[in-house]
Design an enzyme around this catalytic site. Sequence first.
Site, PDB file in Angstrom:
ATOM      1  N   HIS A   1      -7.541   0.740  -6.211  1.00  0.00           N
ATOM      2  CA  HIS A   1      -7.742  -0.088  -5.013  1.00  0.00           C
ATOM      3  C   HIS A   1      -8.449  -1.385  -5.448  1.00  0.00           C
ATOM      4  O   HIS A   1      -9.607  -1.622  -5.106  1.00  0.00           O
ATOM      5  CB  HIS A   1      -8.573   0.698  -3.989  1.00  0.00           C
ATOM      6  CG  HIS A   1      -8.517   0.159  -2.599  1.00  0.00           C
ATOM      7  ND1 HIS A   1      -7.765  -0.948  -2.245  1.00  0.00           N
ATOM      8  CD2 HIS A   1      -9.119   0.581  -1.441  1.00  0.00           C
ATOM      9  CE1 HIS A   1      -7.921  -1.184  -0.953  1.00  0.00           C
ATOM     10  NE2 HIS A   1      -8.728  -0.278  -0.453  1.00  0.00           N
TER      11      HIS A   1
ATOM     12  N   ASP B   1     -17.213   7.241  -0.965  1.00  0.00           N
ATOM     13  CA  ASP B   1     -15.920   7.117  -0.277  1.00  0.00           C
ATOM     14  C   ASP B   1     -15.571   8.499   0.276  1.00  0.00           C
ATOM     15  O   ASP B   1     -16.224   9.501  -0.076  1.00  0.00           O
ATOM     16  CB  ASP B   1     -14.855   6.633  -1.290  1.00  0.00           C
ATOM     17  CG  ASP B   1     -13.481   6.426  -0.661  1.00  0.00           C
ATOM     18  OD1 ASP B   1     -13.393   6.312   0.578  1.00  0.00           O
ATOM     19  OD2 ASP B   1     -12.483   6.361  -1.412  1.00  0.00           O
TER      20      ASP B   1
ATOM     21  N   CYS C   1     -16.420   1.924   1.238  1.00  0.00           N
ATOM     22  CA  CYS C   1     -15.254   1.066   1.478  1.00  0.00           C
ATOM     23  C   CYS C   1     -14.713   1.193   2.895  1.00  0.00           C
ATOM     24  O   CYS C   1     -14.001   0.311   3.358  1.00  0.00           O
ATOM     25  CB  CYS C   1     -14.165   1.376   0.468  1.00  0.00           C
ATOM     26  SG  CYS C   1     -13.660   3.110   0.524  1.00  0.00           S
TER      27      CYS C   1
ATOM     28  N   ARG D   1     -13.663  -8.346   2.362  1.00  0.00           N
ATOM     29  CA  ARG D   1     -12.247  -8.110   2.052  1.00  0.00           C
ATOM     30  C   ARG D   1     -11.449  -9.378   2.367  1.00  0.00           C
ATOM     31  O   ARG D   1     -10.563  -9.783   1.622  1.00  0.00           O
ATOM     32  CB  ARG D   1     -11.691  -6.943   2.883  1.00  0.00           C
ATOM     33  CG  ARG D   1     -12.248  -5.579   2.530  1.00  0.00           C
ATOM     34  CD  ARG D   1     -11.815  -5.129   1.144  1.00  0.00           C
ATOM     35  NE  ARG D   1     -10.374  -5.105   0.967  1.00  0.00           N
ATOM     36  CZ  ARG D   1      -9.566  -4.108   1.340  1.00  0.00           C
ATOM     37  NH1 ARG D   1     -10.072  -3.029   1.876  1.00  0.00           N
ATOM     38  NH2 ARG D   1      -8.258  -4.173   1.132  1.00  0.00           N
TER      39      ARG D   1
ATOM     40  N   GLN E   1     -10.214  -3.880  -2.872  1.00  0.00           N
ATOM     41  CA  GLN E   1     -11.493  -3.368  -2.370  1.00  0.00           C
ATOM     42  C   GLN E   1     -12.621  -3.749  -3.321  1.00  0.00           C
ATOM     43  O   GLN E   1     -13.684  -4.227  -2.914  1.00  0.00           O
ATOM     44  CB  GLN E   1     -11.403  -1.835  -2.240  1.00  0.00           C
ATOM     45  CG  GLN E   1     -12.700  -1.197  -1.780  1.00  0.00           C
ATOM     46  CD  GLN E   1     -13.058  -1.611  -0.361  1.00  0.00           C
ATOM     47  OE1 GLN E   1     -12.245  -1.499   0.539  1.00  0.00           O
ATOM     48  NE2 GLN E   1     -14.271  -2.097  -0.158  1.00  0.00           N
TER      49      GLN E   1
ATOM     50  N   ARG F   1       0.886  -1.185   0.000  1.00  0.00           N
ATOM     51  CA  ARG F   1       0.000   0.000   0.000  1.00  0.00           C
ATOM     52  C   ARG F   1       0.913   1.220   0.000  1.00  0.00           C
ATOM     53  O   ARG F   1       1.728   1.398   0.901  1.00  0.00           O
ATOM     54  CB  ARG F   1      -0.892   0.006   1.241  1.00  0.00           C
ATOM     55  CG  ARG F   1      -1.537   1.364   1.482  1.00  0.00           C
ATOM     56  CD  ARG F   1      -2.609   1.336   2.539  1.00  0.00           C
ATOM     57  NE  ARG F   1      -3.802   0.668   2.050  1.00  0.00           N
ATOM     58  CZ  ARG F   1      -4.998   0.773   2.624  1.00  0.00           C
ATOM     59  NH1 ARG F   1      -5.174   1.513   3.699  1.00  0.00           N
ATOM     60  NH2 ARG F   1      -6.031   0.127   2.129  1.00  0.00           N
TER      61      ARG F   1
HETATM   62  N1  NVA Z   1      -9.916   6.775  -1.124  1.00  0.00           N
HETATM   63  C1  NVA Z   1      -9.521   6.357   0.192  1.00  0.00           C
HETATM   64  C2  NVA Z   1      -9.764   4.897   0.371  1.00  0.00           C
HETATM   65  C3  NVA Z   1      -9.448   4.366   1.739  1.00  0.00           C
HETATM   66  C4  NVA Z   1      -9.645   2.896   1.844  1.00  0.00           C
HETATM   67  C5  NVA Z   1      -8.060   6.693   0.421  1.00  0.00           C
HETATM   68  O1  NVA Z   1      -7.255   6.487  -0.493  1.00  0.00           O
HETATM   69  O2  NVA Z   1      -7.715   7.171   1.502  1.00  0.00           O
HETATM   70  N1   CP Z   2     -11.152   0.027   2.808  1.00  0.00           N
HETATM   71  C1   CP Z   2      -9.870  -0.038   3.192  1.00  0.00           C
HETATM   72  O1   CP Z   2      -8.948  -0.295   2.393  1.00  0.00           O
HETATM   73  O2   CP Z   2      -9.671   0.149   4.521  1.00  0.00           O
HETATM   74  P1   CP Z   2      -8.291   0.335   5.280  1.00  0.00           P
HETATM   75  O3   CP Z   2      -7.716   1.647   4.828  1.00  0.00           O
HETATM   76  O4   CP Z   2      -8.660   0.317   6.723  1.00  0.00           O
HETATM   77  O5   CP Z   2      -7.376  -0.786   4.902  1.00  0.00           O
END
Ligand code: NVA
Ligand code: CP
Length: 321
Positions: free
Chosen positions: A144, A239, A279, A307, A147, A117
Site C-alpha cells: 500500500h 492496522d 491507516c 493521503r 498510504q 486497487r
Molecule cells: N490492510 C488493510 C488496509 C486497508 C486500508 C486492508 O488491506 O484491508
Molecule cells: N487507508 C485506506 O486506504 O483507506 P480506504 O480503504 O478507505 O481507501
Amino acid sequence: MDLFLNGGIVLTSLYGRHCLTLQDFTAEEIKAILDLAARLKEKQKKGEAHPLLAGKTLAMIFQKPSTRTRVSFEVGMWQLGGFALFLSSQELQMGRGEPIKDTAAVLSRYVDGIMIRTFDHKEVEELAAFASVPVINGLTDLLHPCQVLADLMTIEEKFGGLKGVKVAYLGDGNNVAHSLLIGCSKMGLDIAVATPEKYRPNAQIEEKARANALKSGSRIVITADPVEAVKNAQVIYTDVWASMGQEKEKQERKKLFSPYQVNSNLVEAAAPGAVVMHCLPAYRGEEIAAEVIDGERSIVLDQAENRLHAQKGLMALLMGK
Ligand code: NVA
Ligand code: CP
C-alpha cells in the site's frame, strides 16, 4: 508550471514512471514527492490554484471497497485541474474476463494515468507492463505505497524530519506493514514490527528492507513481542487484523492478535509523547482501543488528510510535465 522543487530545479526523473512499490524510488525521489506534497498542501490551504495536471485524466479501478483512496485521488485530480473516473471492476469488461493487458492498452489511449486497487499484486504488475501511462498501486494484498507516502509526510510534519524517528508497527504483517518496512528503511527511520509468528511480514519484503537499511542507516527489528517493539518508539502504528478479503478469518485472528492491541498500556511503554497512527478503517476494541484512537496522541485524521496531499505530489510528478 514550475514544480518548485529543490530550490527551483524541477525533478523529472519520476515523469512517466509507475508507482507499484516505494522500492522502485530512490530516497531523493520520495523526498521530492513529499516536498511537493507539502507545497501543494500549503497552496490548497491558502486557496491558491495549482493546476499542475490541467486537462489530464486519471482512471481509478477498484476491485475492493475504499473511502480514503477513492475520495483523495478523485478530489486530488480535481484540485490539480484534471479529472478522475471511478471504475468499479464489476462494471468493467475486466470483471467479465477481458484480459488485463487489453484493459491496460485501451485505457492508455484515453487517460494519462491509471490507479488500481486489487487483490493480487501480479495484476498490478501486468497492468503496468501493458500500460503506456503511469500506473499507481492504490493497494494490493502485498503493498500500500500511497498510504505510506502520506504516513511519511505526517511523521515529517510532526517531528520536523524523518531520519532516526522510530516507528513501531503492531499487528498483522500485511500490505501496510510491508510498505512501512520499505518506506521507513528507504528514508532512514527505525522500524520495529511485532506480529504473531504466523503473521510475520513477507520474507522477500523483509530482505529488501534490510538491504535498504544498510544504505540509509535505518534499524529494523522484527519480533513477536509488542512491548519490545514499542520501546523508545515515537510512533505507534497499527492496522486491521483481518484485511479486505480475509473476512472469514476474522474470529480466529481476533484471538491470536489480542496481545498486539494498541491500548494505553502499550502507549505508556513507548517513548514519552509518542503519537499513534492507523491507516483506517479502524475497529475500536480490536486492533486499537477507543481511548487511544480518540485520544490526544492520535494523529489518524492528519494522516488521512495527507493521503490527498501526498498523492497530489505523486501524481504531479508521475503524470505532469
Ligand atoms: N490492510 C488493510 C488496509 C486497508 C486500508 C486492508 O488491506 O484491508
Ligand atoms: N487507508 C485506506 O486506504 O483507506 P480506504 O480503504 O478507505 O481507501
